[in-house]
Design an enzyme around this catalytic site. Structure first.
Site, PDB file in Angstrom:
ATOM      1  N   LYS A 179       0.711  -1.072  -0.065  1.00 45.70           N
ATOM      2  CA  LYS A 179      -0.053  -0.089  -0.271  1.00 45.70           C
ATOM      3  C   LYS A 179       0.887   1.199   0.138  1.00 45.70           C
ATOM      4  O   LYS A 179       2.082   1.154   0.348  1.00 45.70           O
ATOM      5  CB  LYS A 179      -0.961  -0.162   1.218  1.00 45.70           C
ATOM      6  CG  LYS A 179      -2.060  -1.154   1.161  1.00 45.70           C
ATOM      7  CD  LYS A 179      -2.814  -1.093   2.360  1.00 45.70           C
ATOM      8  CE  LYS A 179      -3.844  -2.437   2.585  1.00 45.70           C
ATOM      9  NZ  LYS A 179      -4.632  -2.263   3.628  1.00 45.70           N
ATOM     10  N   TYR A 235     -12.244  -2.798  -3.153  1.00 48.30           N
ATOM     11  CA  TYR A 235     -12.857  -2.735  -1.891  1.00 48.30           C
ATOM     12  C   TYR A 235     -14.247  -2.807  -1.817  1.00 48.30           C
ATOM     13  O   TYR A 235     -14.663  -2.222  -0.855  1.00 48.30           O
ATOM     14  CB  TYR A 235     -12.214  -1.831  -1.089  1.00 48.30           C
ATOM     15  CG  TYR A 235     -10.685  -2.075  -0.451  1.00 48.30           C
ATOM     16  CD1 TYR A 235     -10.480  -3.023   0.316  1.00 48.30           C
ATOM     17  CD2 TYR A 235      -9.657  -1.079  -0.750  1.00 48.30           C
ATOM     18  CE1 TYR A 235      -9.215  -3.429   0.459  1.00 48.30           C
ATOM     19  CE2 TYR A 235      -8.344  -1.210  -0.244  1.00 48.30           C
ATOM     20  CZ  TYR A 235      -8.147  -2.267   0.623  1.00 48.30           C
ATOM     21  OH  TYR A 235      -7.000  -2.655   0.908  1.00 48.30           O
ATOM     22  N   PHE A 238     -15.490   3.624   7.845  1.00 48.12           N
ATOM     23  CA  PHE A 238     -14.063   3.767   7.540  1.00 48.12           C
ATOM     24  C   PHE A 238     -13.554   3.844   5.933  1.00 48.12           C
ATOM     25  O   PHE A 238     -12.554   3.994   5.556  1.00 48.12           O
ATOM     26  CB  PHE A 238     -13.141   2.840   8.201  1.00 48.12           C
ATOM     27  CG  PHE A 238     -13.261   1.461   7.833  1.00 48.12           C
ATOM     28  CD1 PHE A 238     -12.631   0.719   6.734  1.00 48.12           C
ATOM     29  CD2 PHE A 238     -13.603   0.517   8.606  1.00 48.12           C
ATOM     30  CE1 PHE A 238     -12.673  -0.547   6.311  1.00 48.12           C
ATOM     31  CE2 PHE A 238     -14.127  -0.660   8.191  1.00 48.12           C
ATOM     32  CZ  PHE A 238     -13.239  -1.283   7.326  1.00 48.12           C
ATOM     33  N   ARG A 298      -1.439 -14.648   3.575  1.00 47.21           N
ATOM     34  CA  ARG A 298      -1.985 -14.111   4.733  1.00 47.21           C
ATOM     35  C   ARG A 298      -1.345 -13.858   6.148  1.00 47.21           C
ATOM     36  O   ARG A 298      -1.189 -13.191   7.001  1.00 47.21           O
ATOM     37  CB  ARG A 298      -3.444 -14.460   5.049  1.00 47.21           C
ATOM     38  CG  ARG A 298      -4.305 -14.032   3.821  1.00 47.21           C
ATOM     39  CD  ARG A 298      -4.948 -12.975   3.781  1.00 47.21           C
ATOM     40  NE  ARG A 298      -6.030 -12.698   4.725  1.00 47.21           N
ATOM     41  CZ  ARG A 298      -6.856 -11.480   4.859  1.00 47.21           C
ATOM     42  NH1 ARG A 298      -6.954 -10.637   3.788  1.00 47.21           N
ATOM     43  NH2 ARG A 298      -7.669 -11.533   6.093  1.00 47.21           N
ATOM     44  N   ARG A 306       3.004  -7.002   9.101  1.00 52.13           N
ATOM     45  CA  ARG A 306       2.427  -6.055   9.869  1.00 52.13           C
ATOM     46  C   ARG A 306       2.777  -5.994  11.630  1.00 52.13           C
ATOM     47  O   ARG A 306       2.955  -5.079  12.088  1.00 52.13           O
ATOM     48  CB  ARG A 306       0.854  -6.244   9.901  1.00 52.13           C
ATOM     49  CG  ARG A 306       0.111  -5.980   8.566  1.00 52.13           C
ATOM     50  CD  ARG A 306      -1.151  -6.469   8.080  1.00 52.13           C
ATOM     51  NE  ARG A 306      -1.858  -6.135   7.293  1.00 52.13           N
ATOM     52  CZ  ARG A 306      -2.788  -6.627   6.483  1.00 52.13           C
ATOM     53  NH1 ARG A 306      -3.573  -7.572   7.165  1.00 52.13           N
ATOM     54  NH2 ARG A 306      -3.473  -6.006   5.447  1.00 52.13           N
ATOM     55  N   ASN A 359      -1.721  -0.305   7.507  1.00 51.28           N
ATOM     56  CA  ASN A 359      -1.047  -1.444   7.617  1.00 51.28           C
ATOM     57  C   ASN A 359      -0.172  -2.007   6.474  1.00 51.28           C
ATOM     58  O   ASN A 359      -0.354  -3.258   6.508  1.00 51.28           O
ATOM     59  CB  ASN A 359      -2.268  -2.499   8.163  1.00 51.28           C
ATOM     60  CG  ASN A 359      -3.257  -2.633   7.178  1.00 51.28           C
ATOM     61  OD1 ASN A 359      -3.444  -1.887   5.869  1.00 51.28           O
ATOM     62  ND2 ASN A 359      -4.422  -3.544   7.572  1.00 51.28           N
ATOM     63  N   HIS A 382      -1.658  -5.525   1.366  1.00 50.72           N
ATOM     64  CA  HIS A 382      -3.085  -6.268   1.346  1.00 50.72           C
ATOM     65  C   HIS A 382      -2.508  -7.628   0.490  1.00 50.72           C
ATOM     66  O   HIS A 382      -1.742  -7.941  -0.227  1.00 50.72           O
ATOM     67  CB  HIS A 382      -3.811  -5.761  -0.173  1.00 50.72           C
ATOM     68  CG  HIS A 382      -4.878  -6.504  -0.584  1.00 50.72           C
ATOM     69  ND1 HIS A 382      -6.030  -6.640   0.218  1.00 50.72           N
ATOM     70  CD2 HIS A 382      -4.855  -7.400  -1.573  1.00 50.72           C
ATOM     71  CE1 HIS A 382      -6.807  -7.360  -0.569  1.00 50.72           C
ATOM     72  NE2 HIS A 382      -6.092  -7.794  -1.509  1.00 50.72           N
ATOM     73  N   GLU A 428      -9.363 -10.567  -7.991  1.00 47.26           N
ATOM     74  CA  GLU A 428      -8.373  -9.332  -7.944  1.00 47.26           C
ATOM     75  C   GLU A 428      -7.307  -9.414  -8.968  1.00 47.26           C
ATOM     76  O   GLU A 428      -6.837  -8.186  -9.341  1.00 47.26           O
ATOM     77  CB  GLU A 428      -7.922  -9.407  -6.294  1.00 47.26           C
ATOM     78  CG  GLU A 428      -8.596  -8.952  -5.465  1.00 47.26           C
ATOM     79  CD  GLU A 428      -8.233  -9.191  -4.111  1.00 47.26           C
ATOM     80  OE1 GLU A 428      -7.164  -9.557  -3.666  1.00 47.26           O
ATOM     81  OE2 GLU A 428      -9.221  -9.151  -2.935  1.00 47.26           O
TER      82      GLU A 428
HETATM   83  P1  GDP Z   1      -7.659  -7.054   5.305  1.00 47.83           P
HETATM   84  O1  GDP Z   1      -7.983  -8.223   4.310  1.00 47.83           O
HETATM   85  O2  GDP Z   1      -6.691  -7.893   6.479  1.00 47.83           O
HETATM   86  O3  GDP Z   1      -6.454  -6.055   4.599  1.00 47.83           O
HETATM   87  O4  GDP Z   1      -8.756  -6.676   5.758  1.00 47.83           O
HETATM   88  P2  GDP Z   1     -10.077  -6.108   5.485  1.00 47.83           P
HETATM   89  O5  GDP Z   1     -10.301  -6.826   3.887  1.00 47.83           O
HETATM   90  O6  GDP Z   1     -11.137  -6.441   6.496  1.00 47.83           O
HETATM   91  O7  GDP Z   1     -10.111  -4.413   5.192  1.00 47.83           O
HETATM   92  C1  GDP Z   1      -9.261  -4.059   4.104  1.00 47.83           C
HETATM   93  C2  GDP Z   1      -8.302  -2.836   4.470  1.00 47.83           C
HETATM   94  O8  GDP Z   1      -9.444  -1.778   5.159  1.00 47.83           O
HETATM   95  C3  GDP Z   1      -7.431  -3.078   5.764  1.00 47.83           C
HETATM   96  O9  GDP Z   1      -6.437  -3.737   5.522  1.00 47.83           O
HETATM   97  C4  GDP Z   1      -7.274  -1.811   6.324  1.00 47.83           C
HETATM   98  O10 GDP Z   1      -6.343  -0.859   5.747  1.00 47.83           O
HETATM   99  C5  GDP Z   1      -8.777  -1.273   6.376  1.00 47.83           C
HETATM  100  N1  GDP Z   1      -9.494  -1.372   7.428  1.00 47.83           N
HETATM  101  C6  GDP Z   1     -10.239  -2.600   7.919  1.00 47.83           C
HETATM  102  N2  GDP Z   1     -10.871  -2.395   9.054  1.00 47.83           N
HETATM  103  C7  GDP Z   1     -10.643  -1.275   9.407  1.00 47.83           C
HETATM  104  C8  GDP Z   1     -11.076  -0.225  10.766  1.00 47.83           C
HETATM  105  O11 GDP Z   1     -11.672  -0.628  11.342  1.00 47.83           O
HETATM  106  N3  GDP Z   1     -10.477   1.166  10.652  1.00 47.83           N
HETATM  107  C9  GDP Z   1      -9.964   1.554   9.637  1.00 47.83           C
HETATM  108  N4  GDP Z   1      -9.446   2.770   9.836  1.00 47.83           N
HETATM  109  N5  GDP Z   1      -9.369   0.901   8.537  1.00 47.83           N
HETATM  110  C10 GDP Z   1      -9.820  -0.449   8.508  1.00 47.83           C
HETATM  111 MG    MG Z   2      -9.465  -8.214   2.938  1.00 50.42          MG
END
Ligand code: GDP
Ligand code: MG
Length: 150
Positions: free
Chosen positions: A11, A51, A59, A87, A104, A114, A117, A128
């Site tokens: 990212k 996304y 968020f 992952r 991370r 973070n 991805h 994707e």
């Molecule tokens: P990932 O698959 O581990 O990347 O997580 P997700 O698919 O659930 O979410 C995608 C991305 O959205 C995450 O990597 C974070 O950058 C962001 N994100 C997810 N949950 C939160 C949250 O509760 N707060 C904020 N600010 N960002 C979030």
């Molecule tokens: Mg995800």
């Protein structure tokens, strides 16, 4: 041998902080194969598709601003079990819940910064990969394949 594939992305914070090499190194060290890589500044439209499942989250606006703040490194990695293992290499979504030894866990603090991805299922990985690499990826059988797989 045809392996599983996953979409991994550094990212904007990871690119800006100079962690591209570190992240690539961890996938290379494990034995996975890099089959596509591009440094690009994604459009908001591409990120909204990527996304889409999070569009109703509070968020989401912040996530779009974060993800469009600079270039990302889009990659496809291939290997046995690479979706799940990728992952594990990344760590938990919330960096504070990520173990040391994960990307991370070692390099970041906030969920909204973070670094990386990784696709969460084989099905989503293929979606994707098609989204980020519409022109396809390379096909190359590595000389060292027999040193990685039994
Ligand atoms: P990932 O698959 O581990 O990347 O997580 P997700 O698919 O659930 O979410 C995608 C991305 O959205 C995450 O990597 C974070 O950058 C962001 N994100 C997810 N949950 C939160 C949250 O509760 N707060 C904020 N600010 N960002 C979030
Ligand atoms: Mg995800």
């Amino acid at each position: 041998m045809v392996h599983e594939r996953t979409y991994i992305m550094v990212k904007p914070d990871g690119v800006e902080r100079g962690l591209v090499g570190e992240i690539i190194k961890r996938f290379e060290n494990k034995g996975f194969q890099l089959i596509a890589l591009e440094l690009k500044t994604p459009t908001r439209q591409l990120l909204e598709q990527h996304y889409a499942d999070l569009s109703s989250k509070p968020f989401f606006g912040g996530l779009m601003n974060y993800m469009t703040s600079g270039p990302v490194v889009a990659m496809v990695w291939s290997g046995k079990g690479v979706v799940k293992s990728g992952r594990v290499l990344l760590g938990e979504t919330n960096p504070l819940a990520s173990l040391p030894g994960t990307i991370r866990g070692d390099f970041c603090i906030d969920v909204g910064r973070n670094l990386c991805h990784g696709s969460d299922s084989v099905e989503n990985a293929e979606k994707e990969i098609a989204l980020w690499f519409p022109h396809g990826v390379i096909s190359h059988t590595r000389v060292m394949e027999k040193l990685i797989y039994e």
